[in-house]
Design a protein around this motif. Structure first.
Motif, short mmCIF file in Angstrom:
data_model
loop_
_atom_site.label_atom_id
_atom_site.label_comp_id
_atom_site.label_asym_id
_atom_site.label_seq_id
_atom_site.Cartn_x
_atom_site.Cartn_y
_atom_site.Cartn_z
N GLN A 229 0.84 -1.19 0.00
CA GLN A 229 0.00 0.00 0.00
C GLN A 229 0.88 1.25 0.00
O GLN A 229 2.06 1.20 0.40
CB GLN A 229 -0.97 0.01 1.19
CG GLN A 229 -0.35 0.18 2.55
CD GLN A 229 -0.04 -1.16 3.20
OE1 GLN A 229 0.36 -2.11 2.54
NE2 GLN A 229 -0.21 -1.22 4.51
N VAL A 230 0.30 2.37 -0.43
CA VAL A 230 1.06 3.63 -0.50
C VAL A 230 1.53 4.01 0.92
O VAL A 230 0.76 3.93 1.88
CB VAL A 230 0.18 4.74 -1.13
CG1 VAL A 230 0.86 6.10 -0.99
CG2 VAL A 230 -0.10 4.43 -2.59
N GLY A 231 2.78 4.39 1.02
CA GLY A 231 3.35 4.76 2.33
C GLY A 231 4.28 3.70 2.87
O GLY A 231 5.03 3.93 3.82
N TRP A 232 4.28 2.51 2.24
CA TRP A 232 5.12 1.41 2.73
C TRP A 232 6.60 1.77 2.66
O TRP A 232 7.36 1.52 3.60
CB TRP A 232 4.84 0.15 1.89
CG TRP A 232 5.72 -1.02 2.25
CD1 TRP A 232 5.49 -1.95 3.19
CD2 TRP A 232 7.00 -1.34 1.67
NE1 TRP A 232 6.53 -2.86 3.23
CE2 TRP A 232 7.47 -2.49 2.31
CE3 TRP A 232 7.79 -0.76 0.67
CZ2 TRP A 232 8.69 -3.09 2.00
CZ3 TRP A 232 9.01 -1.35 0.36
CH2 TRP A 232 9.45 -2.50 1.01
N ALA A 233 7.05 2.36 1.55
CA ALA A 233 8.47 2.66 1.37
C ALA A 233 8.98 3.58 2.47
O ALA A 233 10.03 3.34 3.08
CB ALA A 233 8.71 3.28 -0.01
N ALA A 234 8.22 4.63 2.75
CA ALA A 234 8.63 5.60 3.78
C ALA A 234 8.71 4.92 5.15
O ALA A 234 9.65 5.15 5.92
CB ALA A 234 7.64 6.76 3.81
N GLN A 235 7.74 4.05 5.45
CA GLN A 235 7.72 3.37 6.76
C GLN A 235 8.90 2.43 6.93
O GLN A 235 9.39 2.23 8.04
CB GLN A 235 6.43 2.55 6.90
CG GLN A 235 5.17 3.38 7.12
CD GLN A 235 3.91 2.52 6.99
OE1 GLN A 235 3.96 1.31 7.07
NE2 GLN A 235 2.78 3.18 6.77
N HIS A 236 9.36 1.82 5.84
CA HIS A 236 10.41 0.80 5.94
C HIS A 236 11.79 1.30 5.47
O HIS A 236 12.71 0.50 5.28
CB HIS A 236 10.01 -0.45 5.15
CG HIS A 236 8.83 -1.16 5.76
ND1 HIS A 236 7.53 -0.76 5.54
CD2 HIS A 236 8.76 -2.22 6.61
CE1 HIS A 236 6.72 -1.55 6.21
NE2 HIS A 236 7.44 -2.46 6.87
N GLY A 237 11.90 2.60 5.27
CA GLY A 237 13.21 3.18 4.97
C GLY A 237 13.70 2.98 3.54
O GLY A 237 14.91 2.96 3.30
N TYR A 238 12.80 2.80 2.59
CA TYR A 238 13.20 2.69 1.18
C TYR A 238 12.81 3.97 0.45
O TYR A 238 11.80 4.61 0.79
CB TYR A 238 12.51 1.49 0.50
CG TYR A 238 12.91 0.16 1.09
CD1 TYR A 238 14.13 -0.42 0.76
CD2 TYR A 238 12.09 -0.51 1.99
CE1 TYR A 238 14.51 -1.64 1.30
CE2 TYR A 238 12.46 -1.72 2.55
CZ TYR A 238 13.68 -2.29 2.19
OH TYR A 238 14.06 -3.49 2.74
N SER A 239 13.58 4.33 -0.55
CA SER A 239 13.27 5.58 -1.26
C SER A 239 12.27 5.32 -2.38
O SER A 239 12.18 4.22 -2.91
CB SER A 239 14.55 6.20 -1.84
OG SER A 239 15.12 5.31 -2.79
N LEU A 240 11.52 6.37 -2.74
CA LEU A 240 10.59 6.29 -3.86
C LEU A 240 11.29 6.85 -5.09
O LEU A 240 11.55 8.04 -5.18
CB LEU A 240 9.32 7.11 -3.56
CG LEU A 240 8.21 6.42 -2.76
CD1 LEU A 240 7.10 7.40 -2.45
CD2 LEU A 240 7.63 5.22 -3.53
N GLN A 241 11.65 5.96 -6.00
CA GLN A 241 12.37 6.36 -7.22
C GLN A 241 11.80 5.59 -8.40
O GLN A 241 11.57 4.39 -8.29
CB GLN A 241 13.87 6.02 -7.11
CG GLN A 241 14.66 6.92 -6.18
CD GLN A 241 14.92 8.30 -6.78
OE1 GLN A 241 14.82 8.49 -7.99
NE2 GLN A 241 15.22 9.26 -5.94
N PRO A 242 11.56 6.25 -9.54
CA PRO A 242 11.10 5.48 -10.70
C PRO A 242 12.18 4.50 -11.14
O PRO A 242 13.38 4.79 -11.03
CB PRO A 242 10.86 6.55 -11.76
CG PRO A 242 11.57 7.77 -11.30
CD PRO A 242 11.69 7.69 -9.83
#
Length: 822
Positions: free
Chosen positions: A209-222
């Motif tokens: 779900q949206v927000g998972w990356a931020a919660q688990h310390g991963y960056s959002l990058q295409p």
């Protein structure tokens, strides 16, 4: 080509399995599909329910079982006592999550029936609610109330997808399509391009779900593959827009609760193993752990020894990833290991290779234990995604099994595909019929066996068959030849046809089967869409052949549309009839309404209009009796129709060489029942305006045989008593049968145990069937719910024994209503 498109429309799984002599893989082997069918409510969950006797007060209830949007509930305090269990419709009942009463200052009060069992209400609630699981609030209230959780992943919803090819970074994806939980995903920022679209099941471990990356310390990058298509500023702008719209496009987190949990791995960089590339799962190859990201993820690369190689096959794995095996796994299982490209010689040897590379093999402890307890067997059939073109779902045959891996041969793919190696837990394999259930196109085999010649017994003048078939074939050719104009011209484009399963389904259609149909069919060519709709309705009938007869074209009727041959199967026989279908979009709504009226169901049961909350016909408050009055009693016009019925009905026998009892016509038109005949049609069986016409010769003799049976009973009066001491309960001591066949019960059948039911059956002429009831654990409550269709389908009984059995069940029901219902 035109011919193959006709074959595609004709494909039928039942016929295909029969013609190939194969069996379907068991439904229970596809755990991800089972999970996707759950409605979000589970037995054991608790909720707050309005008390029936006092609508202003509420009490805590536990879910006993679920059935679609219906819940069977029991108020807390009744313990194991089932007598006060009650069904609720999520959409209409006053149901709320635990804590709702406290928040809204409503009264929690013990129901009258258990007041004396609960002296201290506060202490009791504290005890039963400690550690209890509340029913999900979002499925009890608001927009999502009563919806299947899977439907909440609607087109336009956003999720985050990890990039498994080159890094662990995630990027936002849009849901373009949701087919039974299988999602077509498009990267955010590529709205106009489908080149990078992906198909994944919603439970895929790399989808969040949206927000998972931020919660688990991963960056959002295409991903690298699309990063160059826009500037960095554009990507940042897209990300900003996503965050602003997060509320309206998010998916409830509850949906991901059944997602596989990723465990901790023990791989190290440089270790060697055997692997199957998920993008081309055709061979097993040597591979290397290229990089370890953390204790959950690592990257492996398929070995390639060529110095000039342009690309590398690398992807990210976790400990439970499919297609990774210890060194020598292929050898131990007698499988071919494909040497790395550039390897000298054909005979690959792991010991030499490890020495040559100066590497160590990943120890056995790094890999999960493989199981062979999965239900799949060689030659079983299923539906599987084509790994080369994930848009395609094909017929697949299991050609080989090793541990928890299948080798599948795909049939009907646009381009030939080698055998695929697939884990039994793969989310890209589905049970037989999954595509049809979800309204998705299954790629049929190239040479469809469905056109095999069958011997056909015809119940009409031969001349008429030829003429109707000639007209039908001419129209079909005309339609195929003019397919280009159909695409261009909106006049022939049918809108979506919705199945509004909450509407009244009438005497012919099974409400349960209607509820399992896809939400809609179309849009598309009018003839094709309406043919599909009518086929689905015929298959959702109690007696498909009966519905086909209602729909078929009267020979004296005016010809306004397009003749289509539809099929029905019932009790091992195949029926065909020509049905009129309209060709233009402006006549679709009227056609659907008139067809509903033919089938004596709500005029809104299916059509271009979706019924959201309340049907305009107000069909929910009309009883079946009122509906019969609403449509007028039509059955009288049918009686006395000359043998042969409508002139365009054909019936094809499955096994024409098998001798059958004398048979004049397949559709036997019985006379009105005389006062001496007995009507033993069980409640809930397919009856109604046409119950006097049956599909079998055996059934036409029902009244006569039952009348004879009754005369015998008059001559020989019997008194039944239960003398069997096995598990003797305090309930039914004596059951007496009088001359008028009226049953007198000494105890309420709702309270009968399995042993009581067996004892009752042993006292009747259906004693040999008692064993089935014991094996199936049918108690009194279940007995009262049995109907003729259920008995035939679930107990696999022939018509004669099934009718006899239902006769006794009806006597118990009648006695129950007369003695105990009030």
């Amino acid at each position: 080509d035109a011919g193959s498109s006709v074959e595609e429309m004709e494909f039928n799984w039942d016929e295909y399995l029969e013609d190939t002599g194969a069996t379907a893989a068991p439904h229970g082997s596809f755990k991800h599909v089972d999970t996707s069918l759950q409605n979000g409510f589970a037995p054991g969950m608790k909720l707050e329910v309005a008390v029936k006797s006092d609508q202003n007060t509420y009490w805590v209830a536990t879910i006993i079982t679920t059935c679609g949007q219906l819940l069977l509930l029991r108020y807390d305090g009744y313990g194991e006592d089932r007598k006060a269990d009650f069904w609720c419709d999520i959409l209409t009942a006053d149901l709320h999550p635990i804590g709702w009463c406290q928040q809204n200052k409503k009264i929690l009060k013990v129901p009258e029936g258990i007041k004396d069992k609960i002296p201290d209400q506060e202490e009791f609630l504290q005890r039963v609610l400690k550690g209890a699981c509340s029913a999900p609030a979002n499925l009890l209230e608001g927009l999502h109330r009563g919806k299947n959780p899977l439907d909440l992943i609607a087109p336009g919803s956003r999720l985050e997808l990890q990039n498994i090819r080159d890094s662990l970074e995630a990027w936002v994806v849009n849901v373009v399509e949701n087919v039974g939980g299988r999602l077509k995903l498009r990267y955010e920022g590529l709205e106009d391009s489908d080149k990078f679209d992906q198909w994944l099941f919603y439970l895929d471990p790399f989808l969040h779900q949206v927000g998972w990356a931020a919660q688990h310390g991963y960056s959002l990058q295409p991903p690298l593959a699309i990063r160059s298509l826009r500037s960095e500023a554009d990507w940042q702008e897209i990300l900003k827009k996503v965050k602003e719209e997060e509320e309206e496009s998010s998916v409830p987190t509850d949906l991901f609760k059944d997602k596989p949990v990723i465990g901790v791995h023990s791989f190290s960089e440089g270790m060697k193993l055997e692997a199957v590339d998920p993008m081309a799962p055709f061979v097993i190859s040597p591979a290397t752990v290229l990089k370890v990201y953390n204790d959950k993820y690592f990257m492996i690369e398929i070995d390639d020894l060529r110095p000039e190689r342009a690309t590398s096959q690398r992807y990210i794995c976790h400990v439970n990833s499919a297609g990774i095996f210890p060194v020598q796994w292929s050898l131990k299982n007698g499988l071919h290991l494909s040497p790395p490209p550039g390897y000298p010689g054909q005979d690959f040897d792991w010991a030499d290779y490890l020495k040559q590379c100066g590497a160590e093999a990943a120890p056995q402890s790094c890999f999960p234990l493989l199981t062979s307890d999965h239900g799949f067997k060689e030659n079983m059939k299923l539906e599987a995604v084509n790994p080369v073109d994930p848009e395609e779902v094909c017929i697949a045959t299991v050609t080989k099994l090793k541990d928890s891996y299948l080798w599948l041969q795909l049939e009907g793919s646009k381009k030939p595909v080698p055998e695929c190696i697939v884990s039994v837990e793969s989310m890209n394999i589905f049970p037989v019929g999954w595509c049809e259930t979800n309204g998705y196109q299954l790629r049929p085999p190239r040479k469809a066996i469905v056109n095999k010649q069958k011997k056909i017994a015809v119940v009409q003048p031969e001349k008429q068959i030829l003429s109707s078939r000639t007209v039908h074939d001419g129209l079909k050719n005309q339609e195929l030849n003019s397919s280009d104009s159909v695409v261009i011209n909106g006049k022939y484009c049918c809108p979506k046809i919705y199945f509004n399963h909450r509407c009244f389904s009438g005497p012919y259609l099974n409400k349960g089967r209607i509820a399992e149909l896809p939400q809609s069919v179309g849009p598309g060519n009018c003839v094709l869409v309406l043919k599909e709709v009518l086929t689905l309705l015929i298959n959702a009938a109690y007696k498909p052949s009966r519905v086909l007869r209602e729909l078929q074209l009267d020979e004296e009727a005016a010809w306004h549309g397009h003749g289509e041959t539809l099929k029905a199967k019932y009790k091992g026989k195949s029926y065909r009839a020509t049905v009129e279908v309209v060709r233009t979009a402006d006549r679709v709504a009227d056609f659907c309404r008139k067809t509903c009226i033919k089938l004596e169901c709500c005029p809104n049961l299916f059509g271009p209009q979706m019924v959201l909350d309340k049907c305009s016909e107000n069909c929910s408050v009309l009883t079946k009796t009122k509906y019969t009055h609403y449509y007028g009693k039509r059955k009288n016009k049918r009686i006395g129709r000359p043998p042969g019925g409508h002139s365009n009905l054909e019936v094809a026998m499955k096994k024409p060489n098998k001798r059958r009892k004398r048979r004049k016509h397949f559709f036997v038109h019985k006379k009105k029942r005389s006062s001496t005949s007995v009507d033993n049609t069980p409640a809930g069986s397919p009856q109604g305006s046409g119950a006097e016409e049956e599909d079998d010769q055996d059934e036409s003799e029902l009244s006569h045989s039952l009348a004879q049976d009754r005369d015998k009973r008059k001559r020989k009066l019997r008194t039944f008593s239960f003398s069997d001491d096995e598990n003797k309960p305090p309930s039914p001591k004596d059951i007496k049968m009088e001359v008028a066949e009226k049953l007198q019960l000494d105890s309420n059948p709702l309270e009968w145990s399995v042993a009581d039911v067996v004892r009752f059956l042993k006292s009747t002429d259906c004693a040999p069937l008692a064993r089935i009831f014991l094996d199936q654990e049918i108690d009194g409550q279940a007995l009262l719910l049995l109907t003729l269709p259920t008995v035939q389908e679930c107990m696999d009984l022939k018509l004669g024994p099934a009718i006899k059995l239902c006769h006794h069940i009806e006597r118990v029901k009648l006695a129950f209503y007369q003695q105990f219902a009030n």
